[in-house]
Design a protein around this motif. Structure first.
Motif, PDB file in Angstrom:
ATOM      1  N   GLN A  14      18.558  28.767  -8.675  1.00 21.62           N
ATOM      2  CA  GLN A  14      17.386  27.915  -8.832  1.00 21.62           C
ATOM      3  C   GLN A  14      17.653  26.767  -9.799  1.00 21.62           C
ATOM      4  OE1 GLN A  14      14.640  31.163  -9.713  1.00 21.62           O
ATOM      5  NE2 GLN A  14      13.599  30.801  -7.751  1.00 21.62           N
ATOM      6  N   GLU A  15      18.395  27.031 -10.845  1.00 21.29           N
ATOM      7  CA  GLU A  15      18.744  25.957 -11.782  1.00 21.29           C
ATOM      8  C   GLU A  15      19.614  24.908 -11.087  1.00 21.29           C
ATOM      9  OE1 GLU A  15      19.027  23.428 -14.831  1.00 21.29           O
ATOM     10  OE2 GLU A  15      17.624  25.091 -14.664  1.00 21.29           O
ATOM     11  N   LEU A  16      20.582  25.362 -10.303  1.00 25.05           N
ATOM     12  CA  LEU A  16      21.441  24.425  -9.563  1.00 25.05           C
ATOM     13  C   LEU A  16      20.628  23.621  -8.548  1.00 25.05           C
ATOM     14  CD1 LEU A  16      24.594  26.687  -9.046  1.00 25.05           C
ATOM     15  CD2 LEU A  16      24.381  24.711 -10.586  1.00 25.05           C
ATOM     16  N   MET A  17      19.634  24.264  -7.921  1.00 26.55           N
ATOM     17  CA  MET A  17      18.768  23.548  -6.975  1.00 26.55           C
ATOM     18  C   MET A  17      17.962  22.474  -7.685  1.00 26.55           C
ATOM     19  SD  MET A  17      17.241  26.302  -4.284  1.00 26.55           S
ATOM     20  CE  MET A  17      17.536  27.890  -5.034  1.00 26.55           C
ATOM     21  N   ARG A  18      17.401  22.816  -8.831  1.00 31.07           N
ATOM     22  CA  ARG A  18      16.607  21.825  -9.574  1.00 31.07           C
ATOM     23  C   ARG A  18      17.479  20.640  -9.976  1.00 31.07           C
ATOM     24  NH1 ARG A  18      14.002  26.603 -11.314  1.00 31.07           N
ATOM     25  NH2 ARG A  18      15.376  26.853 -13.115  1.00 31.07           N
ATOM     26  N   GLN A  19      18.703  20.917 -10.428  1.00 29.87           N
ATOM     27  CA  GLN A  19      19.613  19.837 -10.809  1.00 29.87           C
ATOM     28  C   GLN A  19      19.945  18.931  -9.627  1.00 29.87           C
ATOM     29  OE1 GLN A  19      23.067  21.672 -12.601  1.00 29.87           O
ATOM     30  NE2 GLN A  19      21.874  22.556 -14.276  1.00 29.87           N
ATOM     31  N   ALA A  20      20.020  19.518  -8.435  1.00 27.17           N
ATOM     32  CA  ALA A  20      20.374  18.754  -7.236  1.00 27.17           C
ATOM     33  C   ALA A  20      19.151  18.162  -6.530  1.00 27.17           C
ATOM     34  CB  ALA A  20      21.163  19.642  -6.266  1.00 27.17           C
ATOM     35  N   GLY A  21      17.956  18.478  -6.993  1.00 27.16           N
ATOM     36  CA  GLY A  21      16.754  17.985  -6.345  1.00 27.16           C
ATOM     37  C   GLY A  21      16.453  18.669  -5.029  1.00 27.16           C
ATOM     38  N   VAL A  22      16.895  19.909  -4.886  1.00 32.30           N
ATOM     39  CA  VAL A  22      16.716  20.683  -3.658  1.00 32.30           C
ATOM     40  C   VAL A  22      15.496  21.583  -3.823  1.00 32.30           C
ATOM     41  CG1 VAL A  22      17.763  22.534  -2.268  1.00 32.30           C
ATOM     42  CG2 VAL A  22      19.152  20.602  -3.025  1.00 32.30           C
ATOM     43  N   GLY A  23      14.697  21.704  -2.757  1.00 28.88           N
ATOM     44  CA  GLY A  23      13.497  22.518  -2.810  1.00 28.88           C
ATOM     45  C   GLY A  23      13.730  23.999  -2.629  1.00 28.88           C
ATOM     46  N   ALA A  24      14.716  24.354  -1.799  1.00 27.90           N
ATOM     47  CA  ALA A  24      14.969  25.765  -1.514  1.00 27.90           C
ATOM     48  C   ALA A  24      16.338  25.915  -0.857  1.00 27.90           C
ATOM     49  CB  ALA A  24      13.891  26.336  -0.605  1.00 27.90           C
ATOM     50  N   LEU A  25      16.807  27.146  -0.836  1.00 26.71           N
ATOM     51  CA  LEU A  25      18.069  27.514  -0.194  1.00 26.71           C
ATOM     52  C   LEU A  25      17.771  28.569   0.850  1.00 26.71           C
ATOM     53  CD1 LEU A  25      21.263  27.600  -0.157  1.00 26.71           C
ATOM     54  CD2 LEU A  25      21.069  29.409  -1.893  1.00 26.71           C
ATOM     55  N   LEU A  26      18.274  28.375   2.070  1.00 25.48           N
ATOM     56  CA  LEU A  26      18.075  29.333   3.160  1.00 25.48           C
ATOM     57  C   LEU A  26      19.358  30.120   3.379  1.00 25.48           C
ATOM     58  CD1 LEU A  26      15.883  29.935   5.546  1.00 25.48           C
ATOM     59  CD2 LEU A  26      17.664  28.899   6.935  1.00 25.48           C
ATOM     60  N   LEU A  27      19.201  31.445   3.462  1.00 27.88           N
ATOM     61  CA  LEU A  27      20.330  32.344   3.702  1.00 27.88           C
ATOM     62  C   LEU A  27      20.068  33.170   4.954  1.00 27.88           C
ATOM     63  CD1 LEU A  27      20.457  33.956   0.138  1.00 27.88           C
ATOM     64  CD2 LEU A  27      21.803  31.991   0.909  1.00 27.88           C
ATOM     65  N   GLU A  28      21.115  33.380   5.728  1.00 30.75           N
ATOM     66  CA  GLU A  28      21.075  34.346   6.821  1.00 30.75           C
ATOM     67  C   GLU A  28      21.871  35.570   6.376  1.00 30.75           C
ATOM     68  OE1 GLU A  28      20.792  33.618  11.172  1.00 30.75           O
ATOM     69  OE2 GLU A  28      22.149  31.983  10.590  1.00 30.75           O
ATOM     70  N   PRO A  29      21.784  36.665   7.134  1.00 29.71           N
ATOM     71  CA  PRO A  29      22.546  37.852   6.754  1.00 29.71           C
ATOM     72  C   PRO A  29      24.034  37.542   6.579  1.00 29.71           C
ATOM     73  CG  PRO A  29      20.951  38.425   8.419  1.00 29.71           C
ATOM     74  CD  PRO A  29      20.925  36.921   8.292  1.00 29.71           C
ATOM     75  N   GLY A  30      24.594  38.143   5.565  1.00 33.09           N
ATOM     76  CA  GLY A  30      26.001  37.946   5.249  1.00 33.09           C
ATOM     77  C   GLY A  30      26.221  38.162   3.767  1.00 33.09           C
ATOM     78  N   SER A  31      27.381  37.751   3.307  1.00 37.37           N
ATOM     79  CA  SER A  31      27.766  38.036   1.925  1.00 37.37           C
ATOM     80  C   SER A  31      26.859  37.351   0.908  1.00 37.37           C
ATOM     81  CB  SER A  31      29.226  37.651   1.697  1.00 37.37           C
ATOM     82  OG  SER A  31      29.416  36.268   1.887  1.00 37.37           O
ATOM     83  N   SER A  32      26.370  36.155   1.183  1.00 39.71           N
ATOM     84  CA  SER A  32      25.491  35.482   0.218  1.00 39.71           C
ATOM     85  C   SER A  32      24.130  36.172   0.127  1.00 39.71           C
ATOM     86  CB  SER A  32      25.308  34.003   0.568  1.00 39.71           C
ATOM     87  OG  SER A  32      26.511  33.299   0.319  1.00 39.71           O
ATOM     88  N   MET A  33      23.594  36.602   1.270  1.00 34.42           N
ATOM     89  CA  MET A  33      22.326  37.319   1.227  1.00 34.42           C
ATOM     90  C   MET A  33      22.472  38.604   0.414  1.00 34.42           C
ATOM     91  SD  MET A  33      19.847  38.761   4.294  1.00 34.42           S
ATOM     92  CE  MET A  33      19.323  37.166   4.918  1.00 34.42           C
TER      93      MET A  33
END
Length: 183
Positions: A14-33
């Motif tokens: 969330q901190e990285l998103m705020r720094q980049a001006g991104v509203g949200a991150l979408l994940l599908e099943p896999g290692s990141s989820m």
């Protein structure tokens, strides 16, 4: 991995998103989820996804009949939104974005999100700006925590022990699958 550690990972994202001006991150099943939420799931033609907003709690979108299993595998959080066969799951993502104040801001996609998810999302939300989520996921996953390093060392120790045990048992003429079975 404790729920607190996973929450810390989400907070870093969330901190990285705020720094980049991104509203949200979408994940599908896999290692990141799994890394962020503890949800160990599989991909199918029926969308299950996690939205990590720049601010607020995570949310999961999944088919109605999968909800109990998804909830059981979640390390934390309780916002699970379900869809039936006659409904469009990506409209639920729009709802999550709106509820978390992320609607109208760029939506980052984890690098393994399938194209049909992106293209369908653009159909139900024509003005959406899709951006790469690689800087966010890699920014979280590349630098390991002390506990993460401890887990990696333990996994390496197990692999080395299995190889040491198996090596003397390997004989000429064994097939790769025989060696794999030994290990």
């Amino acid at each position: 991995i404790s729920p607190e550690e996973r929450r810390g990972r989400v907070a870093k994202a969330q901190e990285l998103m705020r720094q980049a001006g991104v509203g949200a991150l979408l994940l599908e099943p896999g290692s990141s989820m799994l890394y962020f939420t503890g949800i160990s799931w599989w991909r199918s033609e029926r969308l299950t996804a996690v939205v990590i907003p720049g601010d607020g709690e995570i949310a999961v979108v999944t088919p109605y009949f999968e909800e109990p299993s998804v909830r059981e595998s979640m390390a934390f959080g309780d916002d699970v939104r379900t869809w039936n066969e006659n409904e469009h799951p990506l409209l639920l993502i729009n709802g999550i974005l709106a509820d978390r104040g992320a609607f109208g801001k760029p939506l980052a996609m984890e690098e393994t999100v399938r194209y049909f998810v992106i293209s369908e999302l653009q159909l139900v939300n024509p003005g959406i700006e899709i951006v790469s989520g690689s800087a966010i996921t890699r920014g979280c996953r590349m630098i390991k925590s002390p506990h993460g390093l401890q887990l990696m060392r333990r996994a390496s120790d197990i692999i080395i022990a299995a190889l040491r045990d198996s090596y003397p048992k390997i004989t000429a003429g064994m097939k790769p699958e025989d060696v794999a079975q030994l290990i």
